[in-house]
Motif scaffolding. Structure first.
Motif, short mmCIF file in Angstrom:
data_model
loop_
_atom_site.label_atom_id
_atom_site.label_comp_id
_atom_site.label_asym_id
_atom_site.label_seq_id
_atom_site.Cartn_x
_atom_site.Cartn_y
_atom_site.Cartn_z
N GLU A 105 0.80 -1.22 0.00
CA GLU A 105 0.00 0.00 0.00
C GLU A 105 0.84 1.28 0.00
O GLU A 105 0.38 2.32 -0.43
N TRP A 106 2.04 1.21 0.56
CA TRP A 106 2.91 2.37 0.69
C TRP A 106 4.33 1.98 0.31
O TRP A 106 4.71 0.81 0.43
N PRO A 107 5.15 2.93 -0.06
CA PRO A 107 6.53 2.60 -0.46
C PRO A 107 7.45 2.48 0.76
O PRO A 107 8.42 3.23 0.91
N VAL A 108 7.13 1.54 1.65
CA VAL A 108 7.92 1.34 2.86
C VAL A 108 8.05 -0.14 3.19
O VAL A 108 7.21 -0.96 2.79
N THR A 109 9.07 -0.45 3.95
CA THR A 109 9.23 -1.74 4.61
C THR A 109 9.14 -1.47 6.09
O THR A 109 9.74 -0.50 6.58
#
Length: 127
Positions: A105-109
């Motif tokens: 959903e988001w550009p994160v880990t």
């Protein structure tokens, strides 16, 4: 009227252990030490960030910290090496709830860990 968020303060059971965890494992820097009659406190931060956390060991603190049911769910620590930080938390002996996971959903880990007093920390690495 202008406002900005400063820092937040959490109670800890062992100030030296908590400082060690937050500086050595999470990479924060001790910025200030405070002694008042009711507590010893340490303010931690990171270079290039206005965000701060204050650790307070109250003189009256006995036993484990009572986190209540839903007051503080989690707070975030951003990193550019989430795998390394997650492993450092595990090596320190703290609980690791969720391994590094890339979110669609988001550009994160993200990863979820607990500090020595059981506070939930969401480690975040931006993609």
């Amino acid at each position: 009227m202008a406002s900005h968020l400063g820092q937040f303060c959490i109670s800890v059971t062992d100030l030296e252990q908590s400082e060690d965890f937050y500086t050595r494992v999470l990479g924060l820097v001790t910025q200030q030490r405070i002694e008042i009659p009711e507590a010893r406190e340490i303010v931690l931060g990171a270079e290039g960030s206005d965000g701060k956390i204050q650790l307070a060991q109250k003189v009256s603190q006995q036993g484990a910290i009572d986190h209540g049911d839903e007051a503080l769910w989690k707070f975030y620590v951003y990193t550019d090496e989430i795998e390394v930080m997650y492993q450092a938390v595990a090596d320190y002996g703290c609980v690791c709830e969720t391994p590094p996971t890339r979110l669609s959903e988001w550009p994160v880990t993200i990863a979820m860990v607990l500090d020595p007093d059981g506070y939930r920390i969401e480690l975040v690495q931006r993609s």
